[in-house]
Motif scaffolding. Sequence first.
Motif, PDB file in Angstrom:
ATOM      1  N   GLN A 289       0.815  -1.210   0.000  1.00 58.89           N
ATOM      2  CA  GLN A 289       0.000   0.000   0.000  1.00 58.89           C
ATOM      3  C   GLN A 289       0.853   1.266   0.000  1.00 58.89           C
ATOM      4  O   GLN A 289       0.535   2.246  -0.683  1.00 58.89           O
ATOM      5  N   LEU A 290       1.928   1.255   0.768  1.00 60.95           N
ATOM      6  CA  LEU A 290       2.830   2.415   0.791  1.00 60.95           C
ATOM      7  C   LEU A 290       3.434   2.644  -0.590  1.00 60.95           C
ATOM      8  O   LEU A 290       3.581   3.782  -1.037  1.00 60.95           O
ATOM      9  N   ASN A 295       3.314   6.211  -5.362  1.00 62.09           N
ATOM     10  CA  ASN A 295       3.268   6.379  -6.812  1.00 62.09           C
ATOM     11  C   ASN A 295       1.929   6.938  -7.302  1.00 62.09           C
ATOM     12  O   ASN A 295       1.645   6.884  -8.500  1.00 62.09           O
ATOM     13  N   GLY A 296       1.112   7.443  -6.373  1.00 60.04           N
ATOM     14  CA  GLY A 296      -0.109   8.146  -6.758  1.00 60.04           C
ATOM     15  C   GLY A 296      -1.331   7.286  -6.960  1.00 60.04           C
ATOM     16  O   GLY A 296      -2.288   7.718  -7.621  1.00 60.04           O
ATOM     17  N   PHE A 297      -1.354   6.081  -6.383  1.00 65.56           N
ATOM     18  CA  PHE A 297      -2.518   5.191  -6.513  1.00 65.56           C
ATOM     19  C   PHE A 297      -3.120   4.969  -5.132  1.00 65.56           C
ATOM     20  O   PHE A 297      -2.449   4.421  -4.247  1.00 65.56           O
ATOM     21  N   LEU A 307      -2.220   0.049   8.724  1.00 69.08           N
ATOM     22  CA  LEU A 307      -2.392   1.485   8.915  1.00 69.08           C
ATOM     23  C   LEU A 307      -3.015   2.150   7.699  1.00 69.08           C
ATOM     24  O   LEU A 307      -3.832   3.070   7.833  1.00 69.08           O
ATOM     25  N   ALA A 308      -2.653   1.689   6.504  1.00 71.47           N
ATOM     26  CA  ALA A 308      -3.172   2.300   5.278  1.00 71.47           C
ATOM     27  C   ALA A 308      -4.699   2.244   5.226  1.00 71.47           C
ATOM     28  O   ALA A 308      -5.346   3.161   4.712  1.00 71.47           O
ATOM     29  N   TYR A 309      -5.284   1.186   5.765  1.00 72.64           N
ATOM     30  CA  TYR A 309      -6.751   1.071   5.789  1.00 72.64           C
ATOM     31  C   TYR A 309      -7.360   2.138   6.688  1.00 72.64           C
ATOM     32  O   TYR A 309      -8.376   2.754   6.357  1.00 72.64           O
ATOM     33  N   LYS A 310      -6.752   2.363   7.837  1.00 73.30           N
ATOM     34  CA  LYS A 310      -7.292   3.301   8.816  1.00 73.30           C
ATOM     35  C   LYS A 310      -7.236   4.744   8.336  1.00 73.30           C
ATOM     36  O   LYS A 310      -7.921   5.618   8.884  1.00 73.30           O
TER      37      LYS A 310
END
Length: 346
Positions: A289-290, A295-297, A307-310
Amino acid sequence: MRRYMPLFFITAVILAILVSINLYWMHRSVDDAADKPQVRVTVYTTLPAEVVSPIAAEYERLNKVRVGFVILSPQALLAKVEKNDDPLNGQADVLLSGKAILQTAAARRALIASPSEQEDVVGKNFKGKDCLWVGVWYDPIIFCFNRDYLNNVDYIPRTWADLAAPGAIRLSITDFMASQTAANLFYALVEHFGENRAFEIIEKLHPKVVQYAKYLSTPVRMAGMGEDDISIALQSETIRYANAGYPVSIVYPEDGTYAVLTGAALLKNAPNKAEGSRFLQWLLGEDAQLCLQKNGFFFVPTNHTILAYKMYAGKNIKLFHYEPLQLSPDERTRLLNKWITTVRLK
């Protein structure tokens, strides 16, 4: 004899230097060979190169394993999956694509389950039967508001019915005939609301539409430039434009919406099952996810423990339970033709 001594000395020095250089490059070659990935994972995918190239580079950097993406159109990959003989026999390790292709591959018995801690926490609505495939991220359709409009309007449409209600709203949406994602939104609305109610909503939206766009990014750009008030658009595109400074804001449809689901699966006859399984686990993790966000997605991960989900405000968004294989090709053609004749060309 003395006059030849300097010549012997110089020759010896030159030979010593040449031997040293040769030994240096021999060691460099050994070191370089050790640094280069000796293991390779092959992935069949329908995702564009701009998405998968950073993933391949990042996975190789972190794990010293090379990822070879074979990019195919959905039609070409589906044709491979639907072959009468053993589909995808030994040709790749992992499948990374949309829900319809994964479901077809599972039905053709081309997949094998790849259980892991990461896969175990993913909700059942993002998994295939017997966990033969697992969704890794999704991208919902949202209402993208021009921020000036949003800040000055008395009433904010929060459902599809609200959007279709009488009112002077300028809308933009990607043409259902121009994009498979837009077409899937149309089919999902029909499946969720029923054909009559879905067409009632779409017919009421039509007079408000200032443009049926050719590309998924166009409606967001229009909202950002004030060329419409609200766009029906992908969340990832909206976040990308917002990060670029466009004045757009997201409102999540409270009565549900369609989301583009990307999933992965381990192929039954994968030549490298162990590394393929590790790559699949990595796709469900934080590092993937990082890499995407860098890269803009901006896709919502299905793994709710990272953490990316939160970080996503709409992580609890209500999603339509859309089954892409439920409608036959003939039925999809009939619905699109009905939309063209009764709505689009009116």
